[in-house]
Scaffold this active site. Structure first.
Site, mmCIF file in Angstrom:
data_model
loop_
_atom_site.group_PDB
_atom_site.id
_atom_site.type_symbol
_atom_site.label_atom_id
_atom_site.label_comp_id
_atom_site.label_asym_id
_atom_site.label_seq_id
_atom_site.Cartn_x
_atom_site.Cartn_y
_atom_site.Cartn_z
ATOM 1 N N ASP A 181 30.928 38.264 35.391
ATOM 2 C CA ASP A 181 31.558 39.528 35.769
ATOM 3 C C ASP A 181 31.097 39.857 37.189
ATOM 4 O O ASP A 181 29.906 40.082 37.418
ATOM 5 C CB ASP A 181 31.144 40.624 34.781
ATOM 6 N N TYR B 222 38.118 48.131 42.260
ATOM 7 C CA TYR B 222 38.100 49.514 42.766
ATOM 8 C C TYR B 222 36.735 49.930 43.294
ATOM 9 O O TYR B 222 36.552 51.078 43.683
ATOM 10 C CB TYR B 222 38.591 50.499 41.706
ATOM 11 N N LYS B 223 35.779 48.999 43.293
ATOM 12 C CA LYS B 223 34.457 49.321 43.837
ATOM 13 C C LYS B 223 34.413 48.866 45.296
ATOM 14 O O LYS B 223 35.041 49.470 46.143
ATOM 15 C CB LYS B 223 33.381 48.669 42.971
#
Lengths: 389, 389
Positions: free
Chosen positions: A195, A220-221
């Site tokens: 991940d 989205y980070k």
């Protein structure tokens, strides 16, 4: 000017990425250190999305599926993410959430390891990965066991089928050794799923060089793709032909428009798709990825390490009541332990320094190298010091 | 003026929904009869999405998760869809694709029917439902069998666990009898999952009145939610407490921000969520749903039936070489069979009449009652007649 202020000014002055900050809307004076939770808005995105809505959807309507490339967008945007994670071209696709992609990856990996039945997952990972691993185990008759990444090598057995690991510990910021862990998993005859939610866009990642089987992660980070932007899924090229995923829908069919009743998977990475992709979110991400064009990921890494190190120095001097728990080998965040952390973060936010709180005692600060300045790191430490004093 | 033109003018003149058309961007002269594939753009949507991007994401950033209600958006938007499908309040959630929601519903239904192992699925459904049913069967050890909806009653056995049906046949437009079929499934001790992709927003649906166990469906067709807008998932209220879905992630956890390693499902409909929702697509849908405020679904149905019937009359008179294959009991589309259908649709599109082609011989026309006029139906038939002549 203090010695720290002088250094900050000097470091910002010679930052090769300093121009990138102008690509983002950060004009409100806030010191935004939460890009590891939600990346900031690239300025050009709203106009691009307006075109998607008004012209592509509004006027071209259904024709945009072919004429504006909506249909292939999941693979095309995957291709843009590939170099950021070191994936081979043609082996990344974007769509669905990270949770759904963890399910897709873990079940696919289990199907590649017949006769083995245990899933090991990173005990320190973001919780959704463990929940999904447990669900995949339950549905396949596998068992599941949480292990600390440091214990993986000695936890592997002849029955280990899949190991699900997070590249960066979302709490401490610890960066795990992708090469050594992947090798250990492979030596035990198992498959690994990484991940990359907290490493993609935070540092150079090389899944090909490390022979990673599967990788998933959110966009989205550090990738700044917008709230809840769709996740990516990557597979090692030699495993793609045998990829047999559990959520194959009409968009992963070899001939989607034949509307065949029998499922035949697509040949390329499209076989990892499922249903109709959420085009507005997907093309928001597509636009946002422009900020990566031409970025040297080694410069990014160098700045990230310098930024987080400088912040720790500032905290040591200006806010000694807080203590960094982030190891040297790290992603692009610093987590500080202090008393009354939830209230302290509330005050920081009120004073324009946005990080987040992770229970019980952590203040978490993300340092997005594309737009965070050394001066921001210093100012955040100063304000923290005032609050803690 | 021809008799048909006079009737069209009269019908449009007394259409109680005529004002709704102005809410959509349909100023380009195209006769858009493909709203059953991608609904048209409501005019106010781009400005609302611009606010989501520039203010909510751009300026409030992470705070929007709480202060702008991003976190609860899947349930809140589900609540807006509930009356359109006759769901009980608090029992609809929006997120993921229809394919993923079919998987979620079928596996959940299987878990409610222990000791039974067969899934029956609608042989005429949109193919993704069958693909996903087969995948769910494979993962759970169930078997799967395709049956025509007309054969469901006699195909049910003591081993039938779940029946997956589509409310409207996407090819022919046939509307299935939700009440009778659901009752038959229940009488056999099985659970039913209805796919409402082609009925939500096309006609009044009453899943509560018909005691439906699970319903899923897309929101980008008659609901006009935008390309690939997220799908909905609905569950019967008395089944919610025992709902045990296979894709529970951090967003369906009882205490998401406790970051607990153990999964405990939320109590309400949030338990049907998975990972982080694609906020930009989700809030695009939210804005788009405003066009439904105050719509009387019985007026909608009346207009829809009048429109499709009028179109068939026009085709009979003006384009007799095409033949309607849509039964009287129908959704809101008309499918015509004709020779060389793919080429004919291509010419229709070139002449500004947008429907779609379904192989081998079907021209498919969706009549979205919110914005399609009787004059559009007539003009489409006229142009079709010219092409076929």
């Amino acid at each position: 000017m203090s010695e720290l202020a002088e250094r900050a000014a000097k470091l910002d002055g010679c930052d090769p990425l300093q121009g990138r900050r102008d690509l983002f809307d950060l004009d409100d004076g806030v010191i935004y250190l939460d890009g590891n939770s939600l990346g900031a808005l690239p300025r050009h995105v709203p106009a691009r999305v307006a075109d998607v809505l008004t012209r592509q959807w509004g006027r071209m309507r259904i024709r945009s599926w072919t004429e504006e490339g909506w249909w292939e967008a999941p693979e095309r945007i995957g291709e843009r993410i590939a170099p950021l994670i070191g994936a081979a071209p043609g082996h990344v696709v974007v769509g669905d959430s990270t949770s759904v992609n963890v399910f897709r990856a873990v079940v696919s990996a289990l199907r590649m390891t017949p006769g083995r039945s245990e899933i090991l997952f990173d005990a320190t990972t973001f919780p959704t990965d463990g929940y999904i691993a447990a669900s995949a185990a339950r549905m396949t008759g596998a068992t599941v066991r949480a292990v600390d990444p440091a214990e993986v090598a000695k936890s592997l057995t002849d029955d280990t089928a899949v190991v699900l690991l997070n590249h960066v510990d979302y709490r401490s910021g610890r960066l795990h050794d992708m090469g050594a862990l992947t090798e250990a998993v492979h030596n035990a005859g198992a498959r690994v799923v990484w991940d990359l939610s907290h490493s993609a866009g935070a540092l150079p990642v090389d899944i090909t060089g490390h022979n990673v089987d599967f990788a998933v992660g959110c966009t989205y980070k550090y990738l700044n793709g917008g709230p809840g932007a769709p996740a990516f899924f990557a597979v090692r090229p030699d495993l793609l032909p045998q990829l047999d995923q559990p959520l194959g829908g009409w968009c992963s069919h070899r001939e989607p428009f034949a509307m065949d009743t029998e499922y035949v998977a697509a040949e390329g990475i499209a076989k990892a798709r499922a249903g109709t992709p959420e085009i507005v979110s997907l093309l928001t991400l597509d636009a946002a990825l422009d900020v990566w064009d031409g970025v040297d990921l080694h410069q990014l890494r160098e700045k990230s390490l310098a930024l987080t190190g400088f912040f720790e120095e500032c905290v040591k001097e200006l806010a000694p009541a807080a203590r960094s728990v982030t190891p040297e080998i790290r992603g692009s965040q610093v987590s500080l332990s202090c008393v009354d952390a939830e209230r302290v973060m509330g005050e920081l936010v009120n004073r324009g320094v946005v990080g987040d709180h992770r229970p019980p005692d952590l203040l978490r600060f993300g340092f997005t190298p594309l737009y965070t300045r050394f001066a921001d790191a210093l100012r955040a430490a100063e304000i923290l010091g005032e609050i803690l004093a």
